[in-house]
Design an enzyme around this catalytic site. Structure first.
Site, short mmCIF file in Angstrom:
data_model
loop_
_atom_site.label_atom_id
_atom_site.label_comp_id
_atom_site.label_asym_id
_atom_site.label_seq_id
_atom_site.Cartn_x
_atom_site.Cartn_y
_atom_site.Cartn_z
N ASP A 267 0.78 -1.27 -0.01
CA ASP A 267 0.08 0.01 0.02
C ASP A 267 0.89 1.48 0.03
O ASP A 267 2.15 1.23 0.19
CB ASP A 267 -0.72 0.03 1.24
CG ASP A 267 -2.18 0.81 1.13
OD1 ASP A 267 -3.24 0.64 1.95
OD2 ASP A 267 -2.04 1.71 0.17
C1 GLC Z 1 -4.02 4.41 -0.20
C2 GLC Z 1 -5.00 3.25 0.41
C3 GLC Z 1 -5.33 2.21 -0.45
C4 GLC Z 1 -5.22 2.68 -1.99
C5 GLC Z 1 -3.84 3.10 -2.26
C6 GLC Z 1 -3.78 3.59 -3.42
O1 GLC Z 1 -3.27 4.81 0.86
O2 GLC Z 1 -4.74 2.69 1.76
O3 GLC Z 1 -6.63 1.51 -0.26
O4 GLC Z 1 -5.77 1.61 -2.90
O5 GLC Z 1 -3.29 4.04 -1.32
O6 GLC Z 1 -4.40 4.91 -3.84
#
Ligand code: GLC
Length: 717
Positions: A267
């Site tokens: 993430d």
């Molecule tokens: C964010 C979220 C995740 C998302 C990713 C890309 O911080 O935690 O759910 O898919 O970044 O945007």
């Protein structure tokens, strides 16, 4: 491409090219100004050396952008390995549907699959090849802003809807290369993110392995069984180790137990955040921990870009681990057919992805299926010509798309006021500020108050300690109640809110979540009865924020409390009644349904070979068609570990014509009795169990069943 050719391609890559291939950045790192930023932006100048070999881009929202970036990339890529484009298509791409918590309220996997498929089609037209969805975190604490992204507090409902979303996005996972209107699904956040302490985003999680298996993994298992191509670990810990560096989770559980064969992508920034967690001293150690635990692509932390080359040079990690990660990335690109067609049929002038009439119709259907009628004192639906005043902070607010609304446009969204002005009702203009002077409402029959929370008050990094409807809204409703006119509250929210302070002021409550592009139009049709609300609560609505976490399938405790006969020495808060204001599965319809003739086959005896059938008669006593979600809960009466009284195992969402009735039958099998034992294995014990049938978790009729060791035939023989 065949697997051998992919392996050969890995062998032809330089170390720099390999490291670039397992890194993902936003378009900003390619010198472009656009691209969604969904987390803290770190700067790592060393990224420049890897741009030509980059593996993936996230956050684009136009096909022109995707085509331009891919074309530029392939012009410079030595081995012509295409980029893969990923985006958060969470509840729609350009046509925005109700937030996932609202989709949870539909209790309708077929509809949710249809919505995911439509979303994939719009996203694919704009060059998106992977969505970071479904988010399947079990959520029991409404203070956490991200409850809006999941489908609620029940593992069985979450699992059914998770699989439905994966099917909708991907279709046949083996046909993605040809299915240009489908996209790959990334199930997240692996695992237990919804259990953050205090509801504070990113905070500590401390789960037992039993609860992990029993409550938090089922939805991931269902998504993976449905073919999800990617998994994203959570920012949070499991047993003290961040999921991003947790080889128990990413190897033993994800690969060995759940059999996941796809790509694990971190993430946003999570690899670098191992330093903040205090488990890595620097980027280099963070990169080593994440890669060796099983994270095969680094999203936006730059740790792989800045740390891996030295780790290989100093022999701290073997290059074959990087090779294995690169191969997973190439296999995903191959599954999507990117080597044959890096654009998957899109061109800069492809058909527009603006909300079509088909999309808008589906979106309105979704709003009706997700909106929950919590209260109705014979005021809804409103007759044509009824004179209504539409007041409150969200009456004419386009910001009802909800967090994670991707490429949705506010200017394509209908507000509640606009929807009502286009309806059969007579909307009486009201002069602001609404002072609540009864004289202002003399020519008004019904007041519609649009309340709730703002769009930015839920979602990532938007946790709240106080879930109560805001004080100014409470004050407004007290004034409106003094007019003597019936007040209908329409609540916009990304989470269950505490409604008790307004209960006595309103005659009806429609819980609309954030309903999306067609919110205003669909809600107007619900208010006039053209559409009927058939949502059921996927998360309990609390009496007080102090009750968090709150969920129907709580364990019994050694001193279960009862609101009817409060006992001092029992599990409760002295100043708040136990249990929800409105419970899991609750929702009304524009009619009344009665339950009768509850029957169980075989005197309630069940064996491994002989399931039980439970039947109940439901009758619509009204003169309008209604939709009912008949729910079947099951639970062992005594178990090796503490278990809830019962848990949702089956449901049927049925339509009943006026005065119509139906015999609803459920098949209860030994598998419905299974729970996770101390040895972490799912098993069903012989013995007595409870069957509970009804319209929601609180209003059920209980039956007793017995899971017998012997086979019934032998006994009767
Ligand atoms: C964010 C979220 C995740 C998302 C990713 C890309 O911080 O935690 O759910 O898919 O970044 O945007």
């Amino acid at each position: 491409m065949e697997l051998e050719a992919l392996k050969k391609l890995v062998g032809a890559m330089t170390l720099t090219e390999k490291i670039g291939q397992i890194s993902q950045l936003t378009p900003q790192f390619l010198g472009r100004q656009d691209g969604a930023i969904t987390g803290p932006l770190a700067d790592f100048p060393e990224a420049a050396a890897f741009v030509e070999s980059l593996g993936s881009i996230l956050g684009t929202t136009s096909r022109e952008e995707v085509v331009a970036i891919q074309r530029e990339h392939l012009a410079h890529s030595r081995l012509k390995i295409p980029l893969i484009f990923m985006q958060d298509v969470i509840h729609g791409y350009r046509t925005i549907f109700p937030i996932p918590l609202g989709l949870g309220a539909t209790f309708d996997p077929a509809l949710v699959e249809q919505i995911a498929q439509y979303s994939a089609k719009e996203a694919a037209l704009d060059g998106i090849q992977v969505t970071f969805s479904p988010m399947v975190d079990l959520t029991r604490d409404a203070r956490w802003g991200r409850v809006l992204e999941g489908t609620g507090e029940d593992p069985t409902l979450n699992a059914a809807l998770a699989a439905a979303m994966v099917r909708g996005y991907q279709g046949d996972p083996e046909q993605l290369a040809q299915a240009h209107e489908r996209i790959a699904a990334c199930v997240k956040h692996f695992v237990g993110y919804g259990a953050v302490a205090g509801g504070r985003d990113y905070d500590t999680v401390d789960l037992s392995k039993i609860s992990l298996q029993q409550d938090y993994l089922p939805a991931f298992a269902a998504a993976i069984a449905a073919g999800a191509k990617l998994v994203m670990p959570a920012f949070t810990l499991f047993e003290g180790v961040p999921a991003t560096a947790n080889s128990y989770l990413l190897q033993e559980v994800l690969r060995e137990e759940l059999g996941f064969q796809g790509l694990v992508i971190s993430d946003w920034g999570a690899v670098g955040e191992l330093i903040s967690h205090g488990v890595a001293r620097d980027q280099s150690q963070a990169a080593a921990l994440a890669l060796t635990a099983g994270v095969e692509m680094d999203m936006m932390s730059g740790a792989y870009i800045s740390g891996l080359a030295d780790l290989v040079a100093t022999k701290q990690i073997p290059e074959h681990i990087i090779d294995a990660a690169v191969l997973r990335v190439l296999r995903l690109k191959n599954d999507l057919g990117l080597f044959e067609d890096p654009y998957r049929q899109i061109t800069p002038t492809a058909a527009l992805t603006e909300p079509s009439s088909t999309g808008r119709t589906l979106a309105q259907k979704a709003v009706a299926a997700s909106t929950v009628l919590l209260k109705n004192q014979q005021v809804l639906p409103l007759q044509a010509g009824t004179r209504v005043a539409v007041v409150g902070p969200y009456a004419d607010n386009r910001q009802i798309l909800g967090a994670w609304h991707c490429a949705g446009h506010y200017d394509e969204t209908t507000t509640l006021l606009a929807g009502l002005q286009a309806s059969s009702l007579e909307v009486v203009p009201m002069a602001e500020p609404i002072l609540g002077d009864p004289a202002d409402f003399t020519n008004v029959d019904v007041i519609i108050a649009a309340l709730g929370e703002g769009e930015l008050e839920s979602g990532e990094a938007a946790s709240k300690g106080d879930l109560t409807i805001a004080a100014p809204q409470q004050e407004l409703l007290r004034k409106l109640a003094r007019t003597g006119k019936p007040v209908v509250a329409v609540v916009f929210a990304g989470r269950p809110l505490v409604l008790e302070p307004i209960e006595s002021s309103v005659a009806a409550i429609l819980y609309a979540w954030f309903p999306g592009t067609e919110g205003g139009s669909a809600l107007a049709k619900i208010l006039t009865g053209e559409l009927a609300p058939s949502g059921r609560l996927p998360m309990s609505v609390p009496r007080s924020s102090a009750q968090m976490p709150l969920y129907y399938n709580q364990l019994r405790t050694g001193r279960p409390a009862s609101n009817k006969t409060p006992v001092k020495y029992s599990s409760r808060l002295m100043d708040v009644l136990n249990g929800p204001a409105y419970g899991f599965g609750f929702g009304l319809d524009y009619g009344a349904v009665t339950y009768s003739n509850l029957r169980v086959s075989g005197a309630g005896n069940l064996t491994a070979q002989t399931p039980l059938t439970v039947s109940v008669q439901v009758e619509n006593t009204g003169d309008r068609t209604v939709t009912e979600v008949v729910q079947c809960y099951v639970g062992p009466q005594v178990a090796e570990v503490a278990r809830p009284r019962y848990e949702l195992k089956h449901w049927q969402k049925i339509e009943l014509s006026p005065r119509g009735q139906a015999q609803v039958t459920f098949t209860v099998t030994a598998a419905d009795l299974a729970y996770v034992h101390r040895d972490l294995q799912w098993r069903s014990d012989f013995g007595a169990f409870t069957i509970a049938i009804g319209p929601n978790a609180e209003q059920v009729t209980l039956l007793q069943g017995h899971y017998l060791e012997a086979n019934l035939e032998k006994q009767e023989g």
